[in-house]
Design a protein around this motif. Structure first.
Motif, PDB file in Angstrom:
ATOM      1  N   ASP A 196      56.449  44.086  41.179  1.00  0.00           N
ATOM      2  CA  ASP A 196      56.321  44.451  39.767  1.00  0.00           C
ATOM      3  C   ASP A 196      56.704  43.264  38.873  1.00  0.00           C
ATOM      4  O   ASP A 196      56.017  42.969  37.886  1.00  0.00           O
ATOM      5  CB  ASP A 196      57.199  45.659  39.443  1.00  0.00           C
ATOM      6  CG  ASP A 196      56.653  46.943  40.057  1.00  0.00           C
ATOM      7  OD1 ASP A 196      55.429  47.003  40.288  1.00  0.00           O
ATOM      8  OD2 ASP A 196      57.449  47.866  40.310  1.00  0.00           O
ATOM      9  N   ASN A 199      54.032  40.646  39.077  1.00  0.00           N
ATOM     10  CA  ASN A 199      52.852  41.023  38.300  1.00  0.00           C
ATOM     11  C   ASN A 199      53.032  40.705  36.817  1.00  0.00           C
ATOM     12  O   ASN A 199      52.088  40.266  36.146  1.00  0.00           O
ATOM     13  CB  ASN A 199      52.563  42.508  38.478  1.00  0.00           C
ATOM     14  CG  ASN A 199      51.256  42.918  37.844  1.00  0.00           C
ATOM     15  OD1 ASN A 199      50.188  42.453  38.218  1.00  0.00           O
ATOM     16  ND2 ASN A 199      51.342  43.797  36.845  1.00  0.00           N
ATOM     17  N   CYS A 250      49.443  42.062  43.818  1.00  0.00           N
ATOM     18  CA  CYS A 250      50.639  42.807  43.397  1.00  0.00           C
ATOM     19  C   CYS A 250      50.316  44.297  43.281  1.00  0.00           C
ATOM     20  O   CYS A 250      51.120  45.150  43.683  1.00  0.00           O
ATOM     21  CB  CYS A 250      51.140  42.281  42.045  1.00  0.00           C
ATOM     22  SG  CYS A 250      51.896  40.641  42.107  1.00  0.00           S
ATOM     23  N   GLY A 251      49.129  44.597  42.737  1.00  0.00           N
ATOM     24  CA  GLY A 251      48.718  45.991  42.632  1.00  0.00           C
ATOM     25  C   GLY A 251      48.568  46.635  44.002  1.00  0.00           C
ATOM     26  O   GLY A 251      48.978  47.780  44.220  1.00  0.00           O
ATOM     27  N   SER A 254      51.885  47.317  45.509  1.00  0.00           N
ATOM     28  CA  SER A 254      52.609  48.328  44.735  1.00  0.00           C
ATOM     29  C   SER A 254      51.900  49.677  44.789  1.00  0.00           C
ATOM     30  O   SER A 254      52.214  50.577  44.006  1.00  0.00           O
ATOM     31  CB  SER A 254      52.752  47.880  43.275  1.00  0.00           C
ATOM     32  OG  SER A 254      53.413  46.638  43.187  1.00  0.00           O
ATOM     33  N   CYS A 255      50.908  49.795  45.705  1.00  0.00           N
ATOM     34  CA  CYS A 255      50.159  51.041  45.903  1.00  0.00           C
ATOM     35  C   CYS A 255      49.351  51.443  44.669  1.00  0.00           C
ATOM     36  O   CYS A 255      49.174  52.627  44.375  1.00  0.00           O
ATOM     37  CB  CYS A 255      51.103  52.191  46.304  1.00  0.00           C
ATOM     38  SG  CYS A 255      51.973  51.860  47.847  1.00  0.00           S
ATOM     39  N   ARG A 256      48.868  50.453  43.925  1.00  0.00           N
ATOM     40  CA  ARG A 256      47.991  50.695  42.775  1.00  0.00           C
ATOM     41  C   ARG A 256      46.622  50.092  43.103  1.00  0.00           C
ATOM     42  O   ARG A 256      46.175  49.136  42.487  1.00  0.00           O
ATOM     43  CB  ARG A 256      48.590  50.084  41.509  1.00  0.00           C
ATOM     44  CG  ARG A 256      49.864  50.787  41.032  1.00  0.00           C
ATOM     45  CD  ARG A 256      50.456  50.196  39.775  1.00  0.00           C
ATOM     46  NE  ARG A 256      51.163  48.947  40.044  1.00  0.00           N
ATOM     47  CZ  ARG A 256      50.735  47.750  39.710  1.00  0.00           C
ATOM     48  NH1 ARG A 256      49.561  47.606  39.103  1.00  0.00           N
ATOM     49  NH2 ARG A 256      51.433  46.665  39.980  1.00  0.00           N
ATOM     50  N   LEU A 257      45.974  50.704  44.071  1.00  0.00           N
ATOM     51  CA  LEU A 257      44.734  50.158  44.617  1.00  0.00           C
ATOM     52  C   LEU A 257      43.623  50.100  43.572  1.00  0.00           C
ATOM     53  O   LEU A 257      42.905  49.099  43.454  1.00  0.00           O
ATOM     54  CB  LEU A 257      44.292  50.999  45.817  1.00  0.00           C
ATOM     55  CG  LEU A 257      43.220  50.400  46.717  1.00  0.00           C
ATOM     56  CD1 LEU A 257      43.716  49.130  47.381  1.00  0.00           C
ATOM     57  CD2 LEU A 257      42.803  51.413  47.780  1.00  0.00           C
ATOM     58  N   ASN A 258      43.453  51.171  42.803  1.00  0.00           N
ATOM     59  CA  ASN A 258      42.379  51.212  41.813  1.00  0.00           C
ATOM     60  C   ASN A 258      42.562  50.143  40.740  1.00  0.00           C
ATOM     61  O   ASN A 258      41.587  49.531  40.284  1.00  0.00           O
ATOM     62  CB  ASN A 258      42.305  52.601  41.169  1.00  0.00           C
ATOM     63  CG  ASN A 258      41.797  53.660  42.132  1.00  0.00           C
ATOM     64  OD1 ASN A 258      41.084  53.338  43.091  1.00  0.00           O
ATOM     65  ND2 ASN A 258      42.160  54.905  41.896  1.00  0.00           N
ATOM     66  N   ASP A 259      43.811  49.931  40.327  1.00  0.00           N
ATOM     67  CA  ASP A 259      44.086  48.888  39.332  1.00  0.00           C
ATOM     68  C   ASP A 259      43.696  47.510  39.870  1.00  0.00           C
ATOM     69  O   ASP A 259      43.144  46.676  39.135  1.00  0.00           O
ATOM     70  CB  ASP A 259      45.572  48.875  38.955  1.00  0.00           C
ATOM     71  CG  ASP A 259      45.970  50.102  38.159  1.00  0.00           C
ATOM     72  OD1 ASP A 259      45.070  50.813  37.687  1.00  0.00           O
ATOM     73  OD2 ASP A 259      47.185  50.343  38.011  1.00  0.00           O
ATOM     74  N   ALA A 260      43.981  47.286  41.154  1.00  0.00           N
ATOM     75  CA  ALA A 260      43.652  46.000  41.763  1.00  0.00           C
ATOM     76  C   ALA A 260      42.141  45.779  41.797  1.00  0.00           C
ATOM     77  O   ALA A 260      41.646  44.688  41.486  1.00  0.00           O
ATOM     78  CB  ALA A 260      44.224  45.935  43.180  1.00  0.00           C
ATOM     79  N   GLU A 262      39.878  47.163  39.808  1.00  0.00           N
ATOM     80  CA  GLU A 262      39.394  46.989  38.430  1.00  0.00           C
ATOM     81  C   GLU A 262      39.665  45.572  37.918  1.00  0.00           C
ATOM     82  O   GLU A 262      38.840  45.003  37.197  1.00  0.00           O
ATOM     83  CB  GLU A 262      40.054  48.023  37.516  1.00  0.00           C
ATOM     84  CG  GLU A 262      39.545  49.447  37.730  1.00  0.00           C
ATOM     85  CD  GLU A 262      40.282  50.456  36.880  1.00  0.00           C
ATOM     86  OE1 GLU A 262      41.092  50.022  36.021  1.00  0.00           O
ATOM     87  OE2 GLU A 262      40.068  51.666  37.069  1.00  0.00           O
TER      88      GLU A 262
END
Length: 324
Positions: A196, A199, A250-251, A254-260, A262
């Motif tokens: 985090d 990022n 980082c996404g 951090s388990c933010r796959l969709n953000d990565a 996009e």
């Protein structure tokens, strides 16, 4: 046909910079040595560059730094970290003399060459120290990396931003100092698994570049590809692409796959020619595999391949799209 046209043209470029015929031929030799790594005889590239280095007189520091830069880049591609660090160490020793020669050839009519030299030496030293720290990240030497990054920060902050000579206001290395500082901070945080925080640092670097329309504008300077140089640098578009790729990683962590996804897709939509690279394609296709079933993942990969063909990005091979 290409060689018959290109070599006289390159020589004329170097002669116009008052570098002389012998120096023009050195520049061609260095370029030829670098190109060797992409041929069937890639192992000869370092031998060619070492031979060139032996032929250059010790007083021609600026050409010696040019060869050492080429060697450092070659060793990095080969993951030969110790040899790359050695080349960068030699550049550090050559910087004071090479900078004076660089100023003489590049800024012969500068009014305040003392301030010019002071600013450039600090800029060049910070860049080389930063590269050394990033190499050490590959072997997990985090304490040494932190020490070097602090030395980089102190070196760059020794530059009085209110007294930067007008000749250097648009120099890419100086323009990218705040970006590289943020990148260094993010890389160290990422290595410590503080994704985090990393990022935030990478986002700050990307925001700095987006805020400056001049930074990401396409520029061309013959010196950028032929030299001689004291310290080379990546183009701003490559630095920006690295920021976006690092933010995507980082996404992912951090388990933010969709953000990565996009982030990477947004960069490609912004400028496919600049931001659809081998690394971006590989990372994005990996994210497709992790975030969708095989049919959807395959369809997205095919779309990405079509984009690369549409923009003639033939250097991106099938392996980058994770296609067997």
């Amino acid at each position: 046909m290409f060689a018959c046209i290109a070599i006289p043209y390159v020589v004329s470029l170097l002669l116009n910079n008052n570098l002389g015929v012998s120096f023009a031929l050195v520049g061609i030799d260095i370029l030829a040595g670098q190109i060797q790594q992409f041929t069937d005889e890639s192992d000869r590239s370092s031998d060619v560059l070492f031979e060139i280095r032996e032929r250059i007189p010790s007083e021609d520091a600026i050409w010696l730094t040019s060869v050492e830069n080429a060697l450092a880049n070659l060793f990095l591609r080969q993951s030969r970290w110790r040899l790359a660090l050695g080349s960068l160490d030699r550049i550090l020793d050559l910087i004071p003399t090479a900078t004076k020669q660089y100023i003489t050839s590049k800024y012969p009519h500068a009014h305040d060459k003392t301030e010019l030299e002071k600013c450039l030496v600090a800029t060049f030293r910070g860049e080389i120290l930063s590269r050394q720290a990033r190499i050490l990240l590959n072997v997990g030497a985090l304490e040494e990396v932190a020490t070097l990054f602090e030395a980089v920060r102190e070196t760059w902050h020794s530059i009085d931003t209110t007294r930067i000579p007008p000749e250097l206001v648009n120099h890419p290395l100086i323009q990218l100092i705040p970006v590289q500082e943020a990148m260094n901070e993010g890389l160290l945080d990422f290595a410590k698994s503080d994704f985090d925080k990393a990022n935030v640092a990478f986002s700050r670097a990307a925001d700095i570049m987006r805020a400056s329309s001049d930074l990401l504008a396409l520029k061309y300077d013959p010196d950028d590809w032929m030299g001689p140089i004291v310290v080379g640098c990546e183009t701003p578009s490559i630095v920006y692409s690295e920021c976006i790729n690092n933010m995507a990683l980082c996404g992912l962590y951090s388990c933010r796959l969709n953000d990565a996804v996009e982030l990477l897709e947004g960069a490609i939509r912004e400028d496919p020619g600049a931001f659809l690279t081998e690394r971006t394609a590989f990372n994005l296709c990996t994210l497709y595999e992790l975030g969708a079933d095989s049919a959807i993942s395959a369809r997205r990969k095919r779309v990405l391949q079509l984009i690369s063909k549409r923009f003639f990005l033939h250097d991106i091979g099938p392996e980058s799209f994770r296609v067997n």
